[in-house]
Design a protein around this motif. Sequence first.
Motif, PDB file in Angstrom:
ATOM      1  N   GLN A  34       0.749  -1.125   0.074  1.00  0.00           N
ATOM      2  CA  GLN A  34      -0.059   0.243  -0.008  1.00  0.00           C
ATOM      3  C   GLN A  34       0.906   1.400  -0.097  1.00  0.00           C
ATOM      4  O   GLN A  34       0.559   2.170  -0.680  1.00  0.00           O
ATOM      5  N   LYS A  35       2.032   1.063   0.767  1.00  0.00           N
ATOM      6  CA  LYS A  35       3.012   2.289   0.707  1.00  0.00           C
ATOM      7  C   LYS A  35       3.447   2.464  -0.581  1.00  0.00           C
ATOM      8  O   LYS A  35       3.590   3.711  -0.987  1.00  0.00           O
ATOM      9  N   ALA A  36       3.906   1.425  -1.414  1.00  0.00           N
ATOM     10  CA  ALA A  36       4.286   1.456  -2.567  1.00  0.00           C
ATOM     11  C   ALA A  36       3.304   2.394  -3.639  1.00  0.00           C
ATOM     12  O   ALA A  36       3.711   2.978  -4.314  1.00  0.00           O
ATOM     13  N   ALA A  37       2.023   1.774  -3.161  1.00  0.00           N
ATOM     14  CA  ALA A  37       0.934   2.407  -4.483  1.00  0.00           C
ATOM     15  C   ALA A  37       0.860   3.838  -4.061  1.00  0.00           C
ATOM     16  O   ALA A  37       0.688   4.673  -4.914  1.00  0.00           O
ATOM     17  N   LEU A  40       3.737   5.807  -5.487  1.00  0.00           N
ATOM     18  CA  LEU A  40       3.784   5.949  -7.045  1.00  0.00           C
ATOM     19  C   LEU A  40       2.699   6.737  -7.467  1.00  0.00           C
ATOM     20  O   LEU A  40       3.163   7.448  -8.446  1.00  0.00           O
ATOM     21  N   VAL A  41       1.584   6.726  -6.852  1.00  0.00           N
ATOM     22  CA  VAL A  41       0.409   7.714  -7.154  1.00  0.00           C
ATOM     23  C   VAL A  41       0.928   9.235  -6.883  1.00  0.00           C
ATOM     24  O   VAL A  41       0.721  10.149  -7.895  1.00  0.00           O
ATOM     25  N   THR A  42       1.610   9.279  -5.817  1.00  0.00           N
ATOM     26  CA  THR A  42       2.202  10.639  -5.567  1.00  0.00           C
ATOM     27  C   THR A  42       3.053  11.347  -6.563  1.00  0.00           C
ATOM     28  O   THR A  42       3.193  12.350  -6.755  1.00  0.00           O
ATOM     29  N   LEU A  43       4.119  10.517  -7.084  1.00  0.00           N
ATOM     30  CA  LEU A  43       5.058  10.572  -7.965  1.00  0.00           C
ATOM     31  C   LEU A  43       4.493  11.089  -9.377  1.00  0.00           C
ATOM     32  O   LEU A  43       5.013  11.745  -9.993  1.00  0.00           O
ATOM     33  N   GLY A  44       3.324  10.604  -9.776  1.00  0.00           N
ATOM     34  CA  GLY A  44       2.668  10.648 -11.098  1.00  0.00           C
ATOM     35  C   GLY A  44       3.062   9.506 -11.901  1.00  0.00           C
ATOM     36  O   GLY A  44       4.016   8.754 -11.765  1.00  0.00           O
ATOM     37  N   GLU A  66      -3.164  -2.585  -5.956  1.00  0.00           N
ATOM     38  CA  GLU A  66      -3.138  -1.676  -4.667  1.00  0.00           C
ATOM     39  C   GLU A  66      -3.438  -0.479  -5.212  1.00  0.00           C
ATOM     40  O   GLU A  66      -4.508   0.379  -4.689  1.00  0.00           O
ATOM     41  N   ILE A  67      -3.114   0.149  -6.382  1.00  0.00           N
ATOM     42  CA  ILE A  67      -3.405   1.562  -6.909  1.00  0.00           C
ATOM     43  C   ILE A  67      -4.677   1.428  -7.251  1.00  0.00           C
ATOM     44  O   ILE A  67      -5.407   2.722  -6.941  1.00  0.00           O
ATOM     45  N   PHE A  85      10.376   7.109   2.864  1.00  0.00           N
ATOM     46  CA  PHE A  85      11.334   6.829   1.622  1.00  0.00           C
ATOM     47  C   PHE A  85      12.560   7.708   1.629  1.00  0.00           C
ATOM     48  O   PHE A  85      13.493   7.117   1.473  1.00  0.00           O
ATOM     49  N   GLN A  86      12.253   9.031   1.886  1.00  0.00           N
ATOM     50  CA  GLN A  86      13.420   9.786   2.003  1.00  0.00           C
ATOM     51  C   GLN A  86      14.518   9.398   3.037  1.00  0.00           C
ATOM     52  O   GLN A  86      15.633   9.330   2.859  1.00  0.00           O
TER      53      GLN A  86
END
Length: 359
Positions: A34-37, A40-44, A66-67, A85-86
Motif C-alpha cells: 500500500q505504501k508503494a502504491a 507511485l501515485v504521488t510521483l505521477g 493496490e493502486i 522513503f526519503q
Amino acid sequence: MAKMSPTPRGDTAGSHSSKDSKDVRYKEELSGKQKAAIFLVTLGSDISAEIFKHLGEDEIETITWEIARLEKIEASERDMVLQEFQELMMAQDFITTGGIDYAQELLEKSLGHKKAMDIINRLTNALKTRPFDFIRRTDPTNLLNLIQQEHPQTIALILAYLEPARASVILAQLPQEKQSDVAKRIATMDRTSPEILREVERVLDKKLSSVSQEDYTTAGGVGSIVDILNLVDRSTEKAIIETLEEEDPELAEEIKKRMFVFEDIVMLDDRAIQRVVREVDANELAKALKSVDSEVQDKIFRNVSKRAAALLKEDMDYMGPTRRKDVEESQQKIVSIIRKLEEQGDIVIARAGEEDILI
C-alpha cells in the motif's frame, strides 16, 4: 468555584500525542504494498512508468492492484510515505558511502538513536553488507598500493567486490603483465568460500569483523569484468582483450560480445549510425528493433531516409510476433558489425569518462 482553564490550542503534549497516534496507525494499517502504491501515485504516471520498467511482472500486477484499490489518499499518509522513503534512501546512501556503522552514526546525529536504529534494522533485514565494505571509502590509489603486491587471484577477488568505477581505476594502474591475468580471474570467478573472504579481509584490515554470512557469496564473472572494462581507458581495454584473445579466445569473445549491447547504439553519433546502417541487412535491422524502446528506434529512424524509415516500420509490423531468440540474434549480428567498424577505426563508441579529444 474557580473555572478550569481551557487547554490551549497549541498544547505541545496534545500535538505530540496526536502525531504519535497517527504514526502508530500509519505503521499498523498500511502494508508495504500500500505504501508503494501511495508513493507511485504521488510521483505521477510518467515517473511511475519508468519505475515499472525495473520491476517484475508479479510486482507490477500487485502494485497496480493496490493502486486501483486506492480511493482517497490522506495528506498525512502521503507525507509519511514520502518521509519514510526519503529516510530509507538517505540511509542506503550512507551505507553505500561508508557502511553500516557510518550510516548509523550520521542517522543518529540527524534523527536520534531510536529512529536511526529503526531505519537501520529495516534496511539490514533486506540488505546484506558485502565483503570488503570497509574499503569503499578508501582512495583507489591507496588501495592500489595496498594490494598490488598481492597474488593476482587476491586482487581479482577484491576488485570483483568493488564498484566497477573504483575497480577500473585500480585495474588500469596495475602493471600491464598483471592486468589481463587479473581480468581473466575476475571473469572466470564463480563462488568464494567465506573462509577465504575472511582471511583476505583480515589481511587488509585486522579490525574488520568476520564475515557474518556463512553461505557462499557470488562475485566476479564475465558481467563483472565487462562493467570494469567499460570504464577503463581504451588502451588498457585493448591490451587486456588482445592478451585474453591469445590465452583464452572463447572468454575474450564472450567479454567482447557483452561490452557493447544493442541498446548502447544510442551512444553513437549520427554519422556512425549512418555508417552502421549501410552495413546491416534491412530485415535484420527491423527484427533487432522489435523489442527495444522508442529512444533506440528513433535514433535509427532519424538517420535513414523517410522512405527507408517507413519501410522499416512496415517490416516490423508485417513480421508480427517474433521469438526473443531471433531478435537477440539479429541484435548480436549488428553489435558484431559495430565492434568491427570500431576496430577498423571507421566509427567511435563513446565511453564513460573519456574526453572528446581529436587526434
